[in-house]
Design an enzyme around this catalytic site. Structure first.
Site, PDB file in Angstrom:
ATOM      1  N   ARG A 132       0.811  -1.218   0.000  1.00  0.00           N
ATOM      2  CA  ARG A 132       0.000   0.000   0.000  1.00  0.00           C
ATOM      3  C   ARG A 132       0.850   1.278   0.000  1.00  0.00           C
ATOM      4  O   ARG A 132       0.362   2.360  -0.262  1.00  0.00           O
ATOM      5  CB  ARG A 132      -0.945  -0.012   1.220  1.00  0.00           C
ATOM      6  N   LYS A 150       8.801  -1.076   3.413  1.00  0.00           N
ATOM      7  CA  LYS A 150       8.006  -0.117   4.189  1.00  0.00           C
ATOM      8  C   LYS A 150       8.751   0.423   5.410  1.00  0.00           C
ATOM      9  O   LYS A 150       8.700   1.621   5.699  1.00  0.00           O
ATOM     10  CB  LYS A 150       6.703  -0.797   4.615  1.00  0.00           C
ATOM     11  N   GLN A 182      12.843 -13.925   6.638  1.00  0.00           N
ATOM     12  CA  GLN A 182      11.612 -14.680   6.395  1.00  0.00           C
ATOM     13  C   GLN A 182      11.556 -14.840   4.871  1.00  0.00           C
ATOM     14  O   GLN A 182      11.397 -13.852   4.150  1.00  0.00           O
ATOM     15  CB  GLN A 182      10.379 -13.911   6.892  1.00  0.00           C
ATOM     16  N   ASP A 215       5.905  -1.433  11.533  1.00  0.00           N
ATOM     17  CA  ASP A 215       5.217  -0.224  11.061  1.00  0.00           C
ATOM     18  C   ASP A 215       4.437   0.479  12.167  1.00  0.00           C
ATOM     19  O   ASP A 215       3.655   1.380  11.904  1.00  0.00           O
ATOM     20  CB  ASP A 215       4.301  -0.566   9.872  1.00  0.00           C
ATOM     21  N   SER A 273      38.057  45.304   0.946  1.00  0.00           N
ATOM     22  CA  SER A 273      36.988  44.679   0.153  1.00  0.00           C
ATOM     23  C   SER A 273      37.502  44.119  -1.168  1.00  0.00           C
ATOM     24  O   SER A 273      38.469  44.621  -1.732  1.00  0.00           O
ATOM     25  CB  SER A 273      35.911  45.719  -0.156  1.00  0.00           C
ATOM     26  N   ARG A 287      47.840  46.626  -6.821  1.00  0.00           N
ATOM     27  CA  ARG A 287      46.830  47.481  -7.449  1.00  0.00           C
ATOM     28  C   ARG A 287      47.472  48.168  -8.637  1.00  0.00           C
ATOM     29  O   ARG A 287      48.446  48.901  -8.476  1.00  0.00           O
ATOM     30  CB  ARG A 287      46.347  48.512  -6.424  1.00  0.00           C
TER      31      ARG A 287
END
Ligand code: UD1
Ligand code: MG
Length: 459
Positions: free
Chosen positions: A18, A25, A79, A108, A408, A443
């Site tokens: 489901r 699940k 199983q 579940d 910066s 720079r």
């Protein structure tokens, strides 16, 4: 029955048709962890348990791998064919001793709480079987408890129930404590003559009763615990209940949730007092929040520690990191794994920090990337600073001393070190180590071009 030797068997072999999923699940996720982990976590706190086993089948490799990686002491039993809940328990008989008791849980039914399991164990004396029932307004889909003279005589599954039996509101949660002798004697007698042609564990009740055994039901105080997750609608219902429990736990500990239903909690949060959490925050993994921490809306905190009185501004993401006391993070900050932000530090808008240490009271306020770096105390990192940590093949470190000022829009090309107290001029590209207490910048000189005309558009 004697519960001194207690085996727990969790049935988790079913496909969960489901759910409509490729995974088993019990591996569906709730609170960001597989649903079976919730049960296994609950069991960790019950000292009476001698051994626990999970019965796996559908999607077995994945179930086995996930459980053994996280719960190495849990036994795993296959199983082979999913012939029903009795057949699933039968596959565990080899680990169930002749004496003692077995607690059967359904993979579940994860909202089951520790105190309810304890209540079932306390009811064991003089019984051969104790089951957990619940009274539901809408019992549809569950096995119904049939009583005669008030005592439990059998369980009838929804699909086998007649219209009168369907009216019964007391249902089987699937949780059963069974005396091992009664279990071994009767389980072999269960057949599959029913609507689903399955071997129902629930049939063991009438068999025990017929042999003069004692069966009783503990009625769940809280019907939430009965919820079996069979489809994604029930998964969402369980998630809602689980989230409510987690939120209430937090509020009881002194956290203000501004809009509780908009807080999502997965994992474990440890909190101080006077913590405030605004709407739409998500917490995952192990999170520790100190006294007075404020988490603004839309933040995601995963495996993190946040010190006293720190403020996380909106939309920030913190993952596998430590934030000190009195820090300010964000808005829109991303603190990535292996980062430590020391006390009083400030990480501002659109700043990403990865695998770095930011020293006391240092500031990275705007639009920066700090990766693989160690930054000292009282440092100011200017807007747009980038630590260039990756050369295309390898990662390198940047080390910045105390009291440094980075102008910066600078690029610090790692590996590189900046000495204490140094100042880097704005717009620099630093490719060599910089000495302490000096001004350094790269720079190009300013050029002026006279009589220059801007291009013009043709009309
Ligand atoms: C079961 C109970 C029902 C109870 C309900 C509570 C039986 C026959 N019915 O019904 O009385 O009200 O739970 O939620 O017990 N599983 C296996 N091997 C199998 C079949 C199932 O390991 O061969 C496992 C499933 O993975 C699941 C659990 O057993 O975790 C229960 O199976 P499910 O199919 O969900 O049973 P329900 O129809 O919900
Ligand atoms: Mg079920």
């Amino acid at each position: 029955m004697q519960i001194n030797d207690l085996t727990v068997v969790i049935l988790a072999a079913g496909k969960g048709t489901r759910m409509r999923s490729k995974s088993a699940k019990v591996l569906q996720s709730l609170g960001a962890k597989p649903i079976i982990f919730h049960l296994l976590d609950t069991l960790k706190n019950i000292p009476e348990i001698s051994r626990s086993a999970v019965i796996y089948g559908f999607g077995g490799d994945e179930v086995k791998a996930k459980i053994s990686a996280n719960f190495p002491d849990t036994l795993l039993i296959e199983q082979k064919e999913q012939l029903g809940t009795a057949n699933a328990v039968a596959s565990a008989l080899k680990i169930i001793p002749d004496n003692g008791a077995t607690l059967v849980l359904l993979g579940d039914t994860l909202l089951l709480q520790k105190h309810t399991i304890e209540e079932i164990l306390q009811a064991a004396e003089k019984q051969d079987l104790v089951l957990l029932s619940a009274i539901l307004d809408n019992p549809k889909g569950y096995g119904r408890i049939i009583r005669e003279n008030n005592s439990v005589t059998r369980i009838v599954e929804e699909k086998d129930a007649n219209s009168e039996e369907k009216l019964v509101k007391e249902i089987n949660t699937g949780v059963m404590l069974i005396d091992n002798q009664a279990l071994k004697k009767n389980i072999v007698k269960i057949n599959n003559a029913n609507a689903q042609q399955e071997y129902y564990l629930t049939d063991i009740i009438s068999l025990i009763k017929k042999n003069g055994g004692n069966v009783t039901a503990v009625v769940a105080q809280n019907t939430d615990e009965a919820l079996g997750i069979n489809d994604r609608i029930q998964l969402a219902q369980a998630e809602k209940i689980y989230q409510n429990r987690k939120r209430e736990e937090l509020m009881r500990q002194g956290v203000t949730l501004i809009s509780p239903e908009q807080t999502y909690i997965a994992g474990e949060i440890t909190v101080g007092v006077d913590v405030i959490i605004e709407p739409n925050c998500t917490f995952k993994g192990k999170v520790t929040l100190g006294d007075g921490v404020f988490i603004s809306c839309g933040s995601i905190i995963e495996n993190a520690e946040i010190g006293e009185n720190s403020k996380i501004e909106p939309m920030s993401i913190i993952e596998n990191a430590v934030i000190g006391k009195n820090c300010q993070i964000g808005p829109f900050a991303r603190i990535r794994p292996q980062s430590t932000i020391s006390d009083q530090a400030k990480i501002g808008n659109f700043v990403e920090v990865k695998a770095s240490v930011i020293g006391n009271a240092s500031k990275v306020n705007h639009l920066s990337y700090i990766g693989d770096s160690t930054i000292g105390a009282d440092v100011n990192i200017g807007a747009g600073t980038i630590t260039c940590n990756y050369d295309g093949a390898n990662k390198h470190r940047t080390t910045i001393g105390d009291r440094v000022f980075i102008g910066s829009n600078s690029a610090l090309v790692a590996p590189v070190a900046i000495g204490d107290g140094a100042t880097i001029g704005a717009g620099s590209v630093i490719t060599k180590n910089v000495s302490a207490e000096i001004l350094a910048f790269t720079r190009p000189p300013l050029k002026e071009v006279k009589d220059w005309e801007r291009p013009k558009k043709n009309k």
